[in-house]
Scaffold this motif. Structure first.
Motif, short mmCIF file in Angstrom:
data_model
loop_
_atom_site.label_atom_id
_atom_site.label_comp_id
_atom_site.label_asym_id
_atom_site.label_seq_id
_atom_site.Cartn_x
_atom_site.Cartn_y
_atom_site.Cartn_z
N LEU B 84 20.46 15.07 -1.38
CA LEU B 84 20.17 14.15 -2.74
C LEU B 84 20.55 13.89 -3.17
N GLY B 85 20.10 15.33 -4.04
CA GLY B 85 20.41 15.01 -5.57
C GLY B 85 21.43 15.64 -5.46
N GLN B 86 22.25 16.07 -4.84
CA GLN B 86 23.74 16.64 -4.78
C GLN B 86 24.45 15.56 -5.53
N GLU B 87 24.84 14.30 -5.50
CA GLU B 87 25.92 13.15 -5.71
C GLU B 87 24.91 13.48 -7.54
N ARG B 88 23.71 13.43 -7.72
CA ARG B 88 23.59 13.39 -9.32
C ARG B 88 23.60 14.66 -10.06
N ARG B 92 26.07 14.85 -13.20
CA ARG B 92 25.92 15.48 -14.51
C ARG B 92 26.61 16.54 -14.91
N ARG B 93 26.90 17.38 -13.75
CA ARG B 93 27.67 18.55 -14.34
C ARG B 93 29.21 18.19 -14.90
N LEU B 94 29.76 17.29 -14.07
CA LEU B 94 30.82 15.94 -14.66
C LEU B 94 30.78 15.53 -16.36
N ALA B 95 29.67 14.88 -16.70
CA ALA B 95 29.16 14.35 -17.79
C ALA B 95 28.95 15.53 -18.67
N ARG B 96 28.73 16.67 -17.76
CA ARG B 96 28.49 18.35 -19.35
C ARG B 96 30.44 18.80 -19.46
N LEU B 97 30.35 18.71 -18.47
CA LEU B 97 32.11 19.33 -18.84
C LEU B 97 32.70 18.88 -20.11
N LEU B 98 32.71 17.25 -19.35
CA LEU B 98 33.76 16.63 -19.97
C LEU B 98 33.10 15.78 -21.31
N GLN B 152 38.17 18.01 -9.76
CA GLN B 152 37.19 18.60 -8.42
C GLN B 152 35.94 17.98 -8.98
N LEU B 153 35.52 17.84 -9.57
CA LEU B 153 33.58 17.36 -9.41
C LEU B 153 33.88 16.15 -9.17
N THR B 154 34.87 15.17 -9.15
CA THR B 154 35.43 13.56 -8.65
C THR B 154 35.35 13.82 -7.62
N LEU B 155 35.82 14.95 -6.80
CA LEU B 155 35.62 14.71 -5.53
C LEU B 155 34.34 15.28 -5.05
N GLY B 156 33.46 16.61 -5.20
CA GLY B 156 32.52 17.35 -4.70
C GLY B 156 31.54 15.49 -4.90
N ARG B 157 32.04 14.86 -6.11
CA ARG B 157 30.57 14.54 -5.67
C ARG B 157 30.69 13.01 -4.83
N SER B 158 31.67 12.40 -4.63
CA SER B 158 32.71 11.93 -3.58
C SER B 158 31.83 12.27 -2.10
N ARG B 159 32.48 13.25 -1.69
CA ARG B 159 31.63 14.62 -1.02
C ARG B 159 30.22 14.36 -0.94
N ALA B 160 29.46 14.29 -1.74
CA ALA B 160 27.85 14.40 -1.64
C ALA B 160 27.48 12.84 -1.10
#
Lengths: 350, 350
Positions: B84-88, B92-98, B152-160
Motif C-alpha cells: 500500500l505504501g508504493q502508491e504514496r 512523493r517521488r513525483l512531487a519531489r522531482l517536479l 513515468q512516475l504517474t504510470l508507476g503510481r497508477s499501477r501501484a
C-alpha cells in the motif's frame, strides 16, 4: 596563518611604524623594481604572479604614479595576463574535471589499492573500511564523457598555448618588456608625489582593504553560511561578484606585502589570512569554470544520452564545489573581519 | 520538541513510575486494541501509520506475545504496508522531482511573482532582492525531462494504485482484518507473560532504544558532520544503513508512546526528538528514492542528450539532499544521545 587566531591578536593601532628614511615613492619604486627585475630575469617565460603583483601595485598606489603611464601599463599587464592565463586555466579545468570523473566512477578496488599504498597507520582507532564507490561507478557514459572532456579541454589548451607563443614573440610583448625595464630604474611619478612620506603607502593599502570590506559586505554571506542551502543549483546568483572579491583580496594581500617593510611584521597575519581566502576563492573560480566547461561539453552534437547524463552529474558536482567554497569563505571571513586588521587606524591615512 | 534543549533536562532516573495497577500485558493489550480499532474503523481505507504502529509494537514487545502468532501477523502487516505504501511513495517521488526541476528552471520573474504573493514583511532589515535563477533556467532539456518524469512516475503510481485496490479486495486482506479484530478483544500472550508487571514494557522499549543507539554508532556520523564532504556523489556508501536506522527510530518512538501512560509524561521529550529524527531520515529516504528514479528515467531509450543532461543534474541534486539529511541527522542526534534519555536506567529492566 599564525598559530593564534587572528581575532585574539589586537591590531597594533597607529604606533610603531618603522621608518627607514625612505619616502613612499622610494619604497614603492624599490618594490616595483624588484618585481620587474624578477619578470625580466624569467624571460622568455612569464610568471603570471609577477604580472599580477605589478598590476595590483599600480592599481593600489595609483595616487603616487603618473596616471597615463600607470593606466596604460596596467591595461597591457591585464591583457597579457589574460592571454597567458588561458593555457593554465584550461589545464586546471581539465585536471579538475577528470579528477571529479575519476572519483565519481571510483570503485572499491581502486580505493583499496590506494589505501594499500598509503602511509602505515600507527595511532588512533582502526578506521572503518570505507565503502567508497562513486555514484557513476561502471556507468556506460563515464568513459565517453571523460574522453570528450579530455579532447575538448586539451584542444583548448593547445590553442591557448599557440596564442601565448605568438604573443611572446610579438612587438607588443617586446614593448611591454621595455616598459618593465624602465620600472627597474625609473618609476614615473605623479606630479607632487615624490615627497610623500612612506606612511602614504599604508593609506593606499587601507583604501584597498576598505574596498574589499565593502565588496564582501554586499555578498550573501548569511545564505552561504548555511550548509546545503542549495544555492549551487537552485539559486547560483552571480559568480562574478565572488570573482571580483577574489581580485580585491589579492590586491589587498599584495598591498600589505608592499607595506610589510613599514609595518614591521604586523602585516604578516592579515596577509596570511588573505592568502587563505584567496585560495578559497580560487577554488570558487576553478569550480565555476569547470562547471561551465562541463555544460559546454554537453552541447556537443551527437553525444549519447549516457554521456550527457554523466556531464550533468559532473556539472552539478562542480557547482557543489562552488557552494562549498562560498560556505568556507563565509566561515573564515568573519575572523579576519572581526580582527580589525583591515579597517584599523594603522592602515588609514595618518 | 520541548522548549528547553533535551540535554539540559536530567533524565528522571528510575523513580516515579506511575502504576495504574495494570500488568504489562494489559497495558499492551489496551494499546493494540486502540490501534486495531482505529484500523477497523477506517476500513476500507488503510492508514499506513496504524499498520506501522501495530507492527512496531509486535516487534518491540515480542517477549510478551505468542511467538508464532506475532511473527505471522508482523509479516502480513509488513507485506501489506509495503504494497500500500508504493502508491504514496510514487506520489512523493513525483512531487519531489517536479519540485526540484521547477526550482532548477526557475527564473527571476517566477520568484518575483512568488515574492509578491508572500506575507508582508514588517520587521527586520529589508532583504536584498534575490537573483534567483535556477541553473537549468531555459535549458532545452528541462521541459522534456519534466514530462518524462511526470509520465513515468504517474504510470508507476497508477499501477501501484491498481495493485493496492486488488489487495484490499483479496481474501488475504480480509483474513488480516479478522486478525486485527481479534487484537481488539483478545491478545495472544506468550506462556507465562500474563503476570509481568507494567515495568516490563519499559524494559522492552529500552532494548529497542539500545538497538537504535548501536545502529547509529555504526553510522559514519563524523564524516556526515562535515558539510560538503562530497559523499553524496563520490562516496555515497550504503543508503540502507540509514534506512535501517529510520526503522529503529520509529520503533523506539512508538515504543515510548506505548510506555507514555507509565512514564507520566517524561517520554514526551525523547519521543518528540525521535519524531524529528524520523522526519530527517524520511527526507533521506525520499531523496535517495527520487535520485534513483531520475537515474532510471535517464535509461529510457531514445531520449535526447539534453534530457539526459537535465536528469543528471536532478539526480545529483537529490543526492545532495541525501547528504544534507545525513548532515542534519549528524548534528541533531548527539543532543538526544547526550541527554541520556535512551540509555538511562528508567528504560532498563527494573
Amino acid at each position: 596563518m599564525t598559530d593564534a587566531p587572528l581575532a585574539t591578536q589586537a591590531p597594533p593601532g597607529g604606533d610603531g611604524l618603522l621608518d627607514d628614511g625612505r619616502s613612499a615613492a622610494e619604497a614603492l619604486a624599490a618594490h616595483l623594481a624588484a618585481e620587474a627585475g624578477s619578470f625580466l630575469r624569467e624571460l622568455p617565460s612569464v610568471d603570471l604572479h609577477t604580472l599580477r603583483r605589478v598590476g595590483a601595485a599600480l592599481h593600489t598606489f595609483d595616487a603616487l604614479l603618473d596616471p597615463g603611464w600607470s593606466q596604460d601599463l596596467r591595461e597591457e599587464l591585464s591583457r597579457l595576463g589574460g592571454l597567458l592565463g588561458q593555457e593554465r586555466a584550461y589545464a586546471r579545468r581539465l585536471a579538475r574535471l577528470l579528477g571529479s570523473l575519476d572519483s565519481l566512477t571510483c570503485t572499491d578496488a581502486a580505493v583499496a589499492a590506494a589505501d594499500a599504498g598509503g602511509p602505515v597507520r600507527t595511532a588512533g582507532p582502526v578506521p572503518q573500511p570505507r565503502q567508497a564507490e562513486g555514484l557513476l561507478a561502471r556507468h556506460p557514459g563515464a568513459p565517453k564523457a571523460r574522453a570528450l572532456l579530455d579532447r575538448q579541454l586539451t584542444l583548448g589548451r593547445s590553442r591557448a598555448h599557440t596564442t601565448a607563443l605568438q604573443e611572446l614573440g610579438s612587438a607588443r610583448f617586446h614593448a611591454l618588456a621595455d616598459r618593465m625595464t624602465l620600472l627597474v630604474t625609473d618609476l614615473p611619478l605623479r606630479p607632487g608625489a615624490a615627497p610623500a612620506p612612506a606612511a602614504a603607502l599604508l593609506a593606499c593599502a587601507g583604501a584597498e582593504a576598505e574596498a574589499l570590506v565593502t565588496a564582501v559586505d554586499a555578498l550573501p554571506l548569511e545564505r552561504a553560511a548555511v550548509a546545503y542551502s542549495g544555492d549551487m543549483l537552485h539559486d547560483p546568483g552571480d559568480d562574478q561578484r565572488w570573482q571580483q572579491v577574489r581580485v580585491l583580496v589579492l590586491r589587498t594581500q599584495y598591498a600589505l606585502e608592499v607595506c610589510a617593510p613599514l609595518a614591521g611584521g604586523r602585516a604578516a597575519a592579515p596577509a596570511a589570512a588573505l592568502a587563505e581566502l584567496a585560495r578559497t576563492l580560487a577554488r570558487h573560480r576553478d569550480a565555476a569554470e569547470a562547471a561551465e566547461a562541463a555544460a559546454l561539453a554537453a552541447l556537443t552534437p551527437r553525444i549519447t544520452p549516457a554521456t550527457a547524463y554523466v556531464l550533468g552529474v559532473v556539472h552539478a558536482d562542480q557547482r557543489l564545489e562552488v557552494e562549498a567554497a562560498r560556505h568556507t569563505f563565509s566561515s573564515t571571513w568573519p575572523d579576519l573581519d572581526r580582527s580589525g586588521w583591515l579597517t584599523d587606524a594603522w592602515l588609514k591615512n595618518r
